[in-house]
Design a protein around this motif. Sequence first.
Motif, PDB file in Angstrom:
ATOM      1  N   UNK A  91      -6.372 -13.460   7.995  1.00 13.00           N
ATOM      2  CA  UNK A  91      -7.618 -12.746   7.702  1.00 13.00           C
ATOM      3  C   UNK A  91      -7.686 -11.408   8.440  1.00 13.00           C
ATOM      4  N   UNK A  92      -6.867 -11.268   9.476  1.00 14.01           N
ATOM      5  CA  UNK A  92      -6.892 -10.058  10.302  1.00 14.01           C
ATOM      6  C   UNK A  92      -5.588  -9.269  10.219  1.00 14.01           C
ATOM      7  N   UNK A  93      -4.801  -9.478   9.180  1.00 16.10           N
ATOM      8  CA  UNK A  93      -3.533  -8.769   9.065  1.00 16.10           C
ATOM      9  C   UNK A  93      -3.711  -7.262   8.893  1.00 16.10           C
ATOM     10  N   UNK A  94      -4.933  -6.829   8.589  1.00 15.07           N
ATOM     11  CA  UNK A  94      -5.189  -5.383   8.467  1.00 15.07           C
ATOM     12  C   UNK A  94      -4.956  -4.631   9.774  1.00 15.07           C
ATOM     13  N   UNK A  95      -4.956  -5.337  10.902  1.00 19.58           N
ATOM     14  CA  UNK A  95      -4.688  -4.641  12.171  1.00 19.58           C
ATOM     15  C   UNK A  95      -3.306  -3.992  12.141  1.00 19.58           C
ATOM     16  N   UNK A  96      -2.404  -4.536  11.347  1.00 19.48           N
ATOM     17  CA  UNK A  96      -1.053  -3.975  11.273  1.00 19.48           C
ATOM     18  C   UNK A  96      -1.004  -2.664  10.511  1.00 19.48           C
ATOM     19  N   UNK A  97      -2.033  -2.370   9.723  1.00 21.12           N
ATOM     20  CA  UNK A  97      -2.042  -1.125   8.956  1.00 21.12           C
ATOM     21  C   UNK A  97      -2.771   0.002   9.687  1.00 21.12           C
ATOM     22  N   UNK A  98      -3.383  -0.311  10.822  1.00 16.85           N
ATOM     23  CA  UNK A  98      -4.048   0.731  11.606  1.00 16.85           C
ATOM     24  C   UNK A  98      -2.984   1.422  12.438  1.00 16.85           C
ATOM     25  N   UNK A  99      -2.903   2.743  12.315  1.00 15.82           N
ATOM     26  CA  UNK A  99      -1.863   3.455  13.054  1.00 15.82           C
ATOM     27  C   UNK A  99      -2.256   3.626  14.513  1.00 15.82           C
TER      28      UNK A  99
END
Length: 100
Positions: free
Chosen positions: A91-99
Amino acid sequence: MNLQVAVFLFCLVISLSSRADSSSPPDVERFIDVADTCLHLAGEWDSSLPKAQQRDIERKANMYCTRAKKQYRALLAKYKDIPEIVKRLHDFEDVNSVSD
């Protein structure tokens, strides 16, 4: 609505729904707190902000997002055999797309 706002709102909804069941291990709960902060800060950044405020948000986001990315990878490895926790982490995999 820009992408950062959309990501923030999506993550906020996921975060609020995931907090309803806080039966996760403490390290997962700590990760969720750090990831929430990372995604919140990423959503706060705006090119129209004063440069000093942009730098402050970037500094804080880098700190939290770097930590969240490391925790994410480590927790996925640690709990790879527990599908409920893996699902919650995803659910928090978006942290990997934050530069950084």
